[in-house]
Design a protein around this motif. Structure first.
Motif, PDB file in Angstrom:
ATOM      1  N   GLY A  88      -5.539  18.669  -3.815  1.00  0.00           N
ATOM      2  CA  GLY A  88      -6.928  17.796  -4.042  1.00  0.00           C
ATOM      3  C   GLY A  88      -7.475  16.166  -4.468  1.00  0.00           C
ATOM      4  O   GLY A  88      -6.987  15.709  -5.797  1.00  0.00           O
ATOM      5  N   ASN A  89      -8.189  16.003  -4.030  1.00  0.00           N
ATOM      6  CA  ASN A  89      -8.787  14.057  -4.082  1.00  0.00           C
ATOM      7  C   ASN A  89      -9.199  14.420  -5.356  1.00  0.00           C
ATOM      8  O   ASN A  89      -9.668  14.911  -6.289  1.00  0.00           O
ATOM      9  N   GLY A  90      -8.747  12.971  -5.673  1.00  0.00           N
ATOM     10  CA  GLY A  90      -8.592  12.212  -6.892  1.00  0.00           C
ATOM     11  C   GLY A  90      -8.380  10.904  -7.111  1.00  0.00           C
ATOM     12  O   GLY A  90      -7.249  10.524  -6.296  1.00  0.00           O
ATOM     13  N   THR A  91      -9.477  10.102  -7.537  1.00  0.00           N
ATOM     14  CA  THR A  91      -8.844   8.880  -8.019  1.00  0.00           C
ATOM     15  C   THR A  91      -7.590   8.398  -8.638  1.00  0.00           C
ATOM     16  O   THR A  91      -7.547   7.437  -8.281  1.00  0.00           O
ATOM     17  N   ASP A  92      -7.117   8.412  -9.716  1.00  0.00           N
ATOM     18  CA  ASP A  92      -6.069   9.025 -10.264  1.00  0.00           C
ATOM     19  C   ASP A  92      -4.747   9.222  -9.606  1.00  0.00           C
ATOM     20  O   ASP A  92      -3.664   9.685 -10.042  1.00  0.00           O
ATOM     21  N   GLY A  93      -5.269   9.993  -9.007  1.00  0.00           N
ATOM     22  CA  GLY A  93      -3.243  10.280  -8.065  1.00  0.00           C
ATOM     23  C   GLY A  93      -3.020  10.715  -6.172  1.00  0.00           C
ATOM     24  O   GLY A  93      -3.920  10.131  -5.992  1.00  0.00           O
ATOM     25  N   THR A  94      -2.440  10.852  -5.667  1.00  0.00           N
ATOM     26  CA  THR A  94      -1.473  11.002  -5.194  1.00  0.00           C
ATOM     27  C   THR A  94      -2.865  12.492  -3.842  1.00  0.00           C
ATOM     28  O   THR A  94      -1.427  13.811  -4.724  1.00  0.00           O
ATOM     29  N   GLU A  95      -2.904  12.812  -3.223  1.00  0.00           N
ATOM     30  CA  GLU A  95      -3.422  13.986  -2.734  1.00  0.00           C
ATOM     31  C   GLU A  95      -2.169  14.248  -1.569  1.00  0.00           C
ATOM     32  O   GLU A  95      -1.736  13.790  -0.871  1.00  0.00           O
ATOM     33  N   THR A 122       0.690  -1.197   0.199  1.00  0.00           N
ATOM     34  CA  THR A 122      -0.204  -0.026  -0.058  1.00  0.00           C
ATOM     35  C   THR A 122       0.724   1.331  -0.121  1.00  0.00           C
ATOM     36  O   THR A 122       1.880   1.107   0.461  1.00  0.00           O
ATOM     37  N   ARG A 123       0.629   2.926  -0.700  1.00  0.00           N
ATOM     38  CA  ARG A 123       0.762   3.680  -0.553  1.00  0.00           C
ATOM     39  C   ARG A 123       1.470   3.766   1.137  1.00  0.00           C
ATOM     40  O   ARG A 123       0.405   4.184   1.115  1.00  0.00           O
ATOM     41  N   ARG A 124       2.669   4.374   0.870  1.00  0.00           N
ATOM     42  CA  ARG A 124       3.083   4.653   2.466  1.00  0.00           C
ATOM     43  C   ARG A 124       4.078   5.538   2.207  1.00  0.00           C
ATOM     44  O   ARG A 124       4.875   5.843   1.527  1.00  0.00           O
ATOM     45  N   CYS A 125       4.550   5.873   3.435  1.00  0.00           N
ATOM     46  CA  CYS A 125       5.972   6.793   3.870  1.00  0.00           C
ATOM     47  C   CYS A 125       6.944   6.089   3.419  1.00  0.00           C
ATOM     48  O   CYS A 125       7.010   4.790   4.145  1.00  0.00           O
ATOM     49  N   LYS A 139       3.508  18.409 -12.401  1.00  0.00           N
ATOM     50  CA  LYS A 139       2.159  17.913 -12.106  1.00  0.00           C
ATOM     51  C   LYS A 139       1.167  19.257 -10.937  1.00  0.00           C
ATOM     52  O   LYS A 139      -0.257  19.278 -11.510  1.00  0.00           O
ATOM     53  N   LEU A 140       2.600  19.706 -10.073  1.00  0.00           N
ATOM     54  CA  LEU A 140       1.345  20.519  -9.335  1.00  0.00           C
ATOM     55  C   LEU A 140       1.472  22.059  -9.623  1.00  0.00           C
ATOM     56  O   LEU A 140       0.920  22.675  -9.065  1.00  0.00           O
ATOM     57  N   ASP A 164       8.292  10.769  -8.347  1.00  0.00           N
ATOM     58  CA  ASP A 164       7.464  10.159  -9.625  1.00  0.00           C
ATOM     59  C   ASP A 164       5.745   9.932  -9.112  1.00  0.00           C
ATOM     60  O   ASP A 164       5.505   8.855 -10.439  1.00  0.00           O
ATOM     61  N   GLU A 165       5.654  10.210  -8.486  1.00  0.00           N
ATOM     62  CA  GLU A 165       4.199  10.072  -7.707  1.00  0.00           C
ATOM     63  C   GLU A 165       3.508  10.812  -8.944  1.00  0.00           C
ATOM     64  O   GLU A 165       3.860  11.868  -9.133  1.00  0.00           O
ATOM     65  N   ASN A 166       2.094  10.232  -9.011  1.00  0.00           N
ATOM     66  CA  ASN A 166       1.226  11.174  -9.246  1.00  0.00           C
ATOM     67  C   ASN A 166       0.417  11.971  -8.283  1.00  0.00           C
ATOM     68  O   ASN A 166      -0.819  11.897  -7.924  1.00  0.00           O
TER      69      ASN A 166
END
Length: 573
Positions: free
Chosen positions: A209-216, A84-87, A123-124, A203-205
Motif C-alpha cells: 500500500g502507498n506510504g511516504t517512507d516505503g516502496t509500494e 530516481t527509484r526505478r527498474c 517486511k511484507l 534491501d528496499e523498504n
C-alpha cells in the motif's frame, strides 16, 4: 569537439552525480548510460559521446524515457532523474541482441504460464507477496488471454525471489534506493535459465500500500511482470512499463495504460499461440509405470529387515574403517609388518588372510582418482562416499578421507556380485535405507545386508524399461523429492507416495546452469552439488541457479588432490 573538457572543474553534486560542463558526462553518468542501454563500451556509441551531437542525442533518449523535455542538455532535472527509484532493466533494447522485437521479446509460446515464489521480504510477509503477485499476473492476463498456475516448487516458468547485492546473476543490487528490481524476458539467457524470472532488491523498504517512507510492492511487481511476459520499457509516463517508480494513484489501483494494452495485444492476441509447447521428449519415455517401490508410512518391517532407526550409529553403514588395516594404495612389494606380533609382510599376508580387508593379489588396480571423473557421489548417514570403478572413498568432510580408504566396493557391500564393475549412483532414502544403482538394477541396503528382494529393476521407480542405467540420483534439500538424471532429461520421484510425479521426465534446462550428461549429484550440509568430468557445480537452492564461482575442480576440492592450475585450465579448452 570539446578540447578543454579535461580541465573542467566540478562545482557541486546533485544526488551523487557531479555537475560539470552540462555537455560532458561524468563517470557516474556514463555508468548510468551503460547500465540502462543508452551506450555500450564495446561499440562506437561510447566515443560518439565526445561530440556535441553524440552527447545531445544520448541525453535526449534519457529524457525521453524520463518524460522530460528533450533538450539534449545534461541539466539538473536530468541528473535528478538518474538518481530516481526505478527498474534495473535497460531502457534501450539493442537490436543486436538475438531474437528480440521492439517489444522486448517474442513472449511466451503458450497461454498457461507457471510461477513459483522462492522467498519473500520479511517486511511484507509471504501472504502479501503471494497476493500481490497473483493480482499483478491477473491484471496482465486479462489482456493477453493468459492463465497462470502457481507451483509449489521451482519447476516453473517464472521464479520470483528477493535478494541483496550479488544474488546469482550479472546485475547485483545497489542497496536501498535507485534500483528496485529487475526481470528477464521469456527468451532471455537460454544458457543460464533466468528467462522470465523476477528479482526484487531485499534491501528496499517494501510496503503493501502507498506510504511516504516505503516502496509500494504491487506497482513494482506489476511492472516487472510486464518484462517477464515480454514487454520492454515504455517512454509513456502513464504506462505501467515506464521505467521510473510511481506509487498507486488514488482509486485507480492496478490498471494498465493504453501503451501496455497495445503491447499485450501485439504479443499474445495478434499471434497464433499453441496452448502448450510440444514436449521434445518421446512419448514412450514419459509414461509412468505403477511403482512397487518405496516404504509407506505404515510399513511394518521385521527385525531382520527393518529400516535403520535414525539413532543408528554412522559406523553401521558398513565395516568400521579400523577393520581395513592397510589402504590398497600400499605397494605390494614393500615388506611392511602390518599387525602387532605378526612377522608377515603385506606381500605374504594378503594371500591367506582376507579377514583384515587386505586386497588379494588379483585385486583390481586402484584408479588415479586425482585425474579422473567420479562415477557417483552420495551422502550416506552424514558422510560422503565417492565411487570410482571398483573402489570407494569415505570422507567426514571435503578433503578429509577416513583412514584406511579407499577400499573395494565389495568390502563395504560384501553381498554385491563380485562381477560388479562400478556403482552408477547412490543415495540415502528418507527411511535411512541406502540405495545403490548398477546398470538397470538397484540394491537397497539397511546397514548390514541387502533387503527388499534386491536387486530390483529400475522400473520399480517408474523409470522406463528401456533405460540401461541412470547417470545420477539425489534427494533435493529444497523439497525432499528424489531426482533421477539421464543425459538431457530428469525424473522426480515422491518417496512418501512411492510413485513418480506426473509430467516427468523434463529437460535438464529446468536446472538453471547445470550441465547435461551428469556423472553424479548429491546434497551435503544443505548445499546441492552436480558433477561432470573433473568439475563440480555448486547450486544455490534459494535462487535456483548455479553459484558464481562454479565450476570448480572436483578431485582437488573433494579429495584434497594437489592443485594443478595448468591441468585445471585445460578442462575448459
Amino acid at each position: 569537439m570539446f578540447v578543454g573538457h579535461l580541465i573542467t572543474i566540478l562545482i557541486t553534486t546533485i544526488h551523487g552525480f557531479p555537475v560539470a560542463n552540462p555537455k560532458i558526462p561524468s563517470a557516474k553518468v556514463l555508468d548510468f548510460l551503460k547500465n540502462f542501454g543508452y551506450i555500450e563500451s564495446d561499440d562506437d556509441s561510447f566515443g560518439a559521446l565526445y561530440t556535441e551531437s553524440g552527447i545531445s542525442e544520448t541525453i535526449k533518449n534519457v529524457q525521453k524515457f524520463g518524460d522530460l523535455p528533450q533538450t539534449g542538455i545534461l541539466d539538473n532535472k536530468t541528473l535528478t532523474l538518474m538518481s530516481t527509484r526505478r527498474c534495473g532493466n535497460p531502457d534501450i533494447v539493442k537490436k543486436k541482441r538475438p531474437k528480440r522485437y521492439i517489444l522486448g521479446s517474442q513472449g511466451w509460446q503458450k497461454r498457461t504460464i507457471s510461477y513459483f515464489i522462492a522467498n519473500w521480504s520479511p517486511k511484507l510477509g509471504e501472504a502479501s507477496v503471494a497476493r500481490n503477485i497473483e493480482l499483478a499476473l491477473n491484471t496482465w492476463g486479462q489482456y493477453g488471454h493468459l492463465k497462470f498456475e502457481k507451483r509449489p516448487n521451482p519447476d516453473a516458468d517464472i521464479i520470483v525471489a528477493f535478494g541483496s547485492g550479488y544474488h546469482g546473476d550479472s546485475s547485483p543490487f545497489d542497496g536501498p534506493g535507485n534500483i528496485l528490481a529487475h526481470a528477464f524476458f521469456p527468451n532471455e539467457g537460454p544458457d543460464d535459465g533466468f528467462g522470465g524470472d523476477i528479482h526484487f532488491d531485499a534491501d528496499e523498504n517494501w510496503v503493501d500500500g502507498n506510504g511516504t517512507d516505503g516502496t509500494e510492492f504491487s506497482m513494482v511487481a506489476l511492472h516487472e511482470l510486464g518484462h517477464s511476459l515480454g514487454l520492454a520499457h515504455s517512454p509513456v509516463s502513464g504506462s505501467i512499463m515506464f521505467p521510473y517508480y510511481r506509487g498507486l494513484e488514488g482509486e485507480k489501483g492496478l490498471q494498465l495504460g493504453y501503451d501496455d494494452i497495445l503491447g499485450m495485444y501485439e504479443l499474445y492476441i495478434r499471434r497464433n499461440i499453441a496452448e502448450e509447447v510440444t514436449s521434445s521428449v518421446s512419448p514412450t519415455t514419459t509414461s509412468v509405470e505403477t511403482s512397487t517401490f518405496g516404504v509407506s508410512p505404515t510399513f511394518d518391517a521385521s527385525p531382520t529387515t527393518s529400516a535403520v532407526s535414525p539413532s543408528v550409529e554412522t559406523s553401521t553403514v558398513g565395516v568400521s574403517p579400523t577393520t581395513f588395516g592397510v589402504s590398497p594404495s600400499v605397494e605390494a612389494s614393500t615388506p611392511v609388518v602390518v599387525y602387532h606380533g605378526d612377522a608377515e609382510s603385506v606381500e605374504t599376508h594378503k594371500d591367506h588372510d582376507p579377514t583384515h580387508g587386505i586386497p588379494s593379489t588379483n585385486s583390481p588396480s586402484l584408479p588415479n582418482i586425482c585425474d579422473a571423473s567420479f562415477d557417483a557421489v552420495a551422502v550416506l548417514r552424514e558422510e560422503i562416499f565417492i565411487f570410482k570403478e571398483q573402489y570407494l572413498w569415505r570422507l567426514k568432510d571435503l578433503s578429509k578421507i577416513e583412514p584406511g580408504y579407499p577400499i573395494q566396493i565389495t568390502q563395504m557391500f560384501p553381498d554385491l556380485p563380485k562381477s560388479t564393475k562400478n556403482v552408477d549412483a547412490a543415495y540415502e532414502r528418507a527411511d535411512g535405507m541406502i540405495v545403490l544403482f548398477t546398470g538397470d538394477k538397484f540394491w537397497v541396503y539397511d546397514g548390514k545386508r541387502f533387503i527388499e528382494g534386491s536387486p530390483r529393476p529400475l522400473t520399480d521407480y517408474g523409470l522406463p524399461g528401456t533405460l540401461d542405467k541412470i547417470d545420477a540420483v539425489q534427494t533435493w534439500a529444497r523439497n525432499g523429492k528424489t531426482y533421477f538424471y539421464k543425459d538431457e532429461i530428469f525424473w522426480r520421484y515422491n518417496e512418501t507416495e512411492g510413485r513418480m510425479d506426473e509430467g516427468y521426465p523434463k529437460l535438464m534446462d529446468r536446472w538453471r546452469g547445470v550441465p547435461r550428461g551428469l556423472d553424479a549429484a548429491t546434497t551435503f550440509k544443505g548445499v546441492t552439488y552436480f558433477f561432470k568430468d573433473r568439475l563440480y557445480w555448486k547450486f544455490d537452492n534459494e535462487w535456483i541457479i548455479i553459484s558464481e564461482e562454479s565450476p570448480l575442480p572436483a578431485p582437488q576440492r573433494w579429495l584434497g588432490c594437489p592443485e594443478d592450475e595448468a591441468t585445471f585450465s585445460q578442462l575448459f579448452n
